[in-house]
Design a protein around this motif. Structure first.
Motif, PDB file in Angstrom:
ATOM      1  N   GLY A 245       0.798  -1.217   0.000  1.00 48.57           N
ATOM      2  CA  GLY A 245       0.000   0.000   0.000  1.00 48.57           C
ATOM      3  C   GLY A 245       0.828   1.264   0.000  1.00 48.57           C
ATOM      4  N   LEU A 246       2.129   1.165   0.339  1.00 45.44           N
ATOM      5  CA  LEU A 246       2.988   2.339   0.359  1.00 45.44           C
ATOM      6  C   LEU A 246       3.651   2.619  -0.984  1.00 45.44           C
ATOM      7  CD1 LEU A 246       4.802   1.779   3.793  1.00 45.44           C
ATOM      8  CD2 LEU A 246       2.946   3.378   3.306  1.00 45.44           C
ATOM      9  N   LEU A 247       3.543   1.689  -1.917  1.00 47.68           N
ATOM     10  CA  LEU A 247       4.271   1.825  -3.177  1.00 47.68           C
ATOM     11  C   LEU A 247       3.651   2.841  -4.118  1.00 47.68           C
ATOM     12  CD1 LEU A 247       5.131  -1.927  -3.869  1.00 47.68           C
ATOM     13  CD2 LEU A 247       6.529  -0.176  -2.737  1.00 47.68           C
ATOM     14  N   GLY A 248       2.351   3.022  -4.057  1.00 45.11           N
ATOM     15  CA  GLY A 248       1.682   3.963  -4.951  1.00 45.11           C
ATOM     16  C   GLY A 248       1.552   5.346  -4.339  1.00 45.11           C
ATOM     17  N   ASP A 249       1.166   6.306  -5.170  1.00 43.64           N
ATOM     18  CA  ASP A 249       0.953   7.679  -4.722  1.00 43.64           C
ATOM     19  C   ASP A 249      -0.495   7.829  -4.270  1.00 43.64           C
ATOM     20  OD1 ASP A 249       0.828  10.360  -4.268  1.00 43.64           O
ATOM     21  OD2 ASP A 249       1.485  10.990  -6.253  1.00 43.64           O
ATOM     22  N   LYS A 250      -0.699   8.085  -2.977  1.00 40.08           N
ATOM     23  CA  LYS A 250      -2.045   8.186  -2.420  1.00 40.08           C
ATOM     24  C   LYS A 250      -2.464   9.630  -2.165  1.00 40.08           C
ATOM     25  CE  LYS A 250      -0.661   5.564   0.932  1.00 40.08           C
ATOM     26  NZ  LYS A 250       0.657   5.301   0.360  1.00 40.08           N
ATOM     27  N   SER A 251      -1.642  10.569  -2.591  1.00 35.45           N
ATOM     28  CA  SER A 251      -1.952  11.975  -2.346  1.00 35.45           C
ATOM     29  C   SER A 251      -3.030  12.469  -3.295  1.00 35.45           C
ATOM     30  CB  SER A 251      -0.695  12.831  -2.514  1.00 35.45           C
ATOM     31  OG  SER A 251      -0.226  12.765  -3.853  1.00 35.45           O
ATOM     32  N   HIS A 252      -3.717  13.537  -2.887  1.00 37.53           N
ATOM     33  CA  HIS A 252      -4.693  14.168  -3.748  1.00 37.53           C
ATOM     34  C   HIS A 252      -4.738  15.663  -3.445  1.00 37.53           C
ATOM     35  CE1 HIS A 252      -6.758  12.502  -0.173  1.00 37.53           C
ATOM     36  NE2 HIS A 252      -7.453  13.635  -0.170  1.00 37.53           N
TER      37      HIS A 252
ATOM     38  N   ALA B 224      -1.586   9.143   3.015  1.00 38.36           N
ATOM     39  CA  ALA B 224      -1.585  10.016   1.830  1.00 38.36           C
ATOM     40  C   ALA B 224      -0.199  10.225   1.238  1.00 38.36           C
ATOM     41  CB  ALA B 224      -2.184  11.374   2.197  1.00 38.36           C
ATOM     42  N   GLY B 225       0.716   9.321   1.499  1.00 38.68           N
ATOM     43  CA  GLY B 225       2.078   9.497   1.019  1.00 38.68           C
ATOM     44  C   GLY B 225       2.337   8.862  -0.334  1.00 38.68           C
ATOM     45  N   ASP B 226       3.553   9.069  -0.809  1.00 44.57           N
ATOM     46  CA  ASP B 226       4.022   8.475  -2.063  1.00 44.57           C
ATOM     47  C   ASP B 226       5.317   7.742  -1.735  1.00 44.57           C
ATOM     48  OD1 ASP B 226       4.741   7.747  -4.583  1.00 44.57           O
ATOM     49  OD2 ASP B 226       5.113   9.767  -5.332  1.00 44.57           O
ATOM     50  N   GLY B 227       5.246   6.432  -1.568  1.00 45.12           N
ATOM     51  CA  GLY B 227       6.420   5.670  -1.177  1.00 45.12           C
ATOM     52  C   GLY B 227       6.574   5.599   0.330  1.00 45.12           C
TER      53      GLY B 227
ATOM     54  N   SER C  51      -1.944  14.825   1.553  1.00 47.48           N
ATOM     55  CA  SER C  51      -0.668  14.510   0.916  1.00 47.48           C
ATOM     56  C   SER C  51       0.409  14.429   1.984  1.00 47.48           C
ATOM     57  CB  SER C  51      -0.300  15.570  -0.137  1.00 47.48           C
ATOM     58  OG  SER C  51      -0.298  16.858   0.439  1.00 47.48           O
ATOM     59  N   SER C  52       1.492  13.757   1.647  1.00 44.98           N
ATOM     60  CA  SER C  52       2.620  13.630   2.563  1.00 44.98           C
ATOM     61  C   SER C  52       3.865  13.395   1.732  1.00 44.98           C
ATOM     62  CB  SER C  52       2.395  12.473   3.540  1.00 44.98           C
ATOM     63  OG  SER C  52       3.433  12.386   4.489  1.00 44.98           O
ATOM     64  N   TRP C  53       4.929  14.139   2.030  1.00 44.31           N
ATOM     65  CA  TRP C  53       6.128  14.018   1.208  1.00 44.31           C
ATOM     66  C   TRP C  53       7.359  14.412   2.016  1.00 44.31           C
ATOM     67  CZ3 TRP C  53       2.623  17.902   1.110  1.00 44.31           C
ATOM     68  CH2 TRP C  53       3.086  19.225   1.161  1.00 44.31           C
ATOM     69  N   VAL C  54       8.529  14.140   1.426  1.00 40.86           N
ATOM     70  CA  VAL C  54       9.812  14.487   2.030  1.00 40.86           C
ATOM     71  C   VAL C  54      10.417  15.635   1.239  1.00 40.86           C
ATOM     72  CG1 VAL C  54      12.116  13.660   2.646  1.00 40.86           C
ATOM     73  CG2 VAL C  54      10.157  12.122   2.821  1.00 40.86           C
ATOM     74  N   LEU C  55      10.849  16.668   1.936  1.00 41.35           N
ATOM     75  CA  LEU C  55      11.444  17.830   1.294  1.00 41.35           C
ATOM     76  C   LEU C  55      12.926  17.580   1.003  1.00 41.35           C
ATOM     77  CD1 LEU C  55       9.825  20.583   3.531  1.00 41.35           C
ATOM     78  CD2 LEU C  55       9.292  20.126   1.138  1.00 41.35           C
TER      79      LEU C  55
ATOM     80  N   ALA D  42       3.295  17.618   5.109  1.00 43.63           N
ATOM     81  CA  ALA D  42       1.978  17.016   4.863  1.00 43.63           C
ATOM     82  C   ALA D  42       0.954  18.105   4.665  1.00 43.63           C
ATOM     83  CB  ALA D  42       1.568  16.100   6.019  1.00 43.63           C
ATOM     84  N   GLY D  43      -0.046  17.802   3.858  1.00 44.85           N
ATOM     85  CA  GLY D  43      -1.220  18.650   3.732  1.00 44.85           C
ATOM     86  C   GLY D  43      -2.360  18.002   4.472  1.00 44.85           C
ATOM     87  N   ILE D  44      -3.133  18.787   5.221  1.00 45.94           N
ATOM     88  CA  ILE D  44      -4.273  18.240   5.969  1.00 45.94           C
ATOM     89  C   ILE D  44      -5.507  19.084   5.706  1.00 45.94           C
ATOM     90  CG2 ILE D  44      -2.841  17.261   7.789  1.00 45.94           C
ATOM     91  CD1 ILE D  44      -3.598  19.652   9.549  1.00 45.94           C
TER      92      ILE D  44
END
Length: 355
Positions: free
Chosen positions: A114-121, A306-309, A335-339, A351-353
């Motif tokens: 479930g972590l492999l795809g991009d779940k952000s929107h 909501a992360g990507d990876g 969304s959730s990401w690493v800067l 992250a966006g909430i």
């Protein structure tokens, strides 16, 4: 010659009863090579053991050197054994080994697929960022500039030294009119803050001993709780920096101080009366670690939802584990990401909430 005698006749073709043994065409009469379903039994056995290990990893005990927590922390990387065993199975041309490999592959995918795809929107009411800025950061001004450029509405910093505190306050003052610092952790916000108080998570400060509050027992300078006033209602925000962990021959995976901090913060979150809660910080551990059960039972990871990876954040040069976390309750991650890396040994996480 007997039926098992070696033969190497020039120009002769091996019969169906002969098996090639390598260079020079040496063969043994009467010896047939095992079929594809009989070869590679050791590889097949290792594959089944790997599947069993992944399936039952939660039962690896912590009684000896916190081995269970260490396994939990790096559990995704055990999946690398699948392609390694596949290479061995193909080299052995073993059908049974390839079939056995399906089991650990399926178990790993069930755990982490479930972590492999991009779940952000798209969308979100707030953007939040957390960053361990590093006690040895040689360029706090540059780090502050990069963080302000991220567009975060709420920004949490951990491992703020007494020497660098003024630098961060000055560099972030324009973008963030509201801020609070307790010991080595702080929160900068575009929205008003109130009801700020330390959260006691007793631990040794280590290299940050100089920032320990006077008269404190290292209990109230590495976590804080404050309220952010939003146009949708109050948001309770916790910022925490748990004790570091070490792997040593004597103690194994030394996590006692970190685990005590996690339990203390879990109790604080459990007692929180505001419905919407945000936890930002360097927890020095993955949310897969059973030591964080009190927190993960009440809060969900933005990266999981909501992360990507995998969102690995440490070490900055080549991240292998996500120990910098954003956890929420009562709001939805979009969304959730690493800067990109700063001059810290951690990478910032964002992250966006939305409500």
């Amino acid at each position: 010659m007997t039926s098992t005698e070696l033969t190497s006749e020039p120009g002769s073709e091996p019969s169906s009863e002969q098996a090639d043994t390598g260079r020079g065409g040496w063969a043994l009469r009467g010896v047939s090579r095992p079929g594809p379903w009989k070869r590679g039994r050791i590889v097949a056995a290792l594959s089944l053991l790997l599947a069993l290990f992944l399936l039952l990893h939660a039962h690896v005990p912590n009684s000896v050197g916190n081995l269970g927590s260490l396994v939990d922390t790096f559990l995704p990387w055990w999946g690398l054994f699948v392609p390694a065993l596949l290479a061995a199975a193909l080299w052995r041309r073993s059908a049974c080994a390839v079939a056995a490999l399906l089991l650990p592959a399926l178990v790993w995918l069930n755990l982490f697929g479930g972590l492999l795809g991009d779940k952000s929107h798209a969308g979100g009411d707030l953007t939040v960022v957390s960053h361990n800025v590093g006690a040895d950061n040689p360029d706090p001004v540059g780090t502050a500039r990069d963080l302000a450029a991220s567009g975060a509405d709420v920004l949490a910093l951990e491992e703020i030294t007494a020497r660098a505190r003024g630098t961060y306050e000055k560099a972030l003052a324009t973008a963030y009119p509201h801020h609070t610092v307790r010991g080595t952790v702080g929160l900068w916000s575009k929205l008003p803050l109130s009801d700020t108080e330390p959260v006691g998570i007793a631990m040794d400060y280590g290299p940050l001993a100089a920032t320990k509050p006077d008269g404190a027992e290292a209990a109230d300078g590495r976590a804080l709780r404050t309220t952010v006033a939003t146009d949708r209602g109050p948001l309770a925000v916790y910022v925490a920096h748990f004790a570091s962990t070490r792997v040593t021959p004597r103690d194994g995976f030394a996590t006692d101080q970190r685990d005590r901090g996690a339990r203390a913060l879990g109790e604080a979150v459990a007692a929180e009366r505001i419905e919407r809660v945000l936890l930002l910080g360097d927890l020095n551990g993955s949310t897969d670690d059973r030591a964080f059960a009190d927190l993960t039972a009440r809060l969900k990871s933005t990266q999981d939802v909501a992360g990507d990876g995998f969102g690995f954040s440490w070490p900055a040069a080549f991240p292998v584990v996500r120990i910098d976390q954003i956890l929420v309750r009562g709001v939805e991650p979009t969304s959730s990401w690493v800067l990109p890396a700063t001059d810290s040994d951690h990478r910032p996480v964002a992250a966006g909430i939305k409500w």
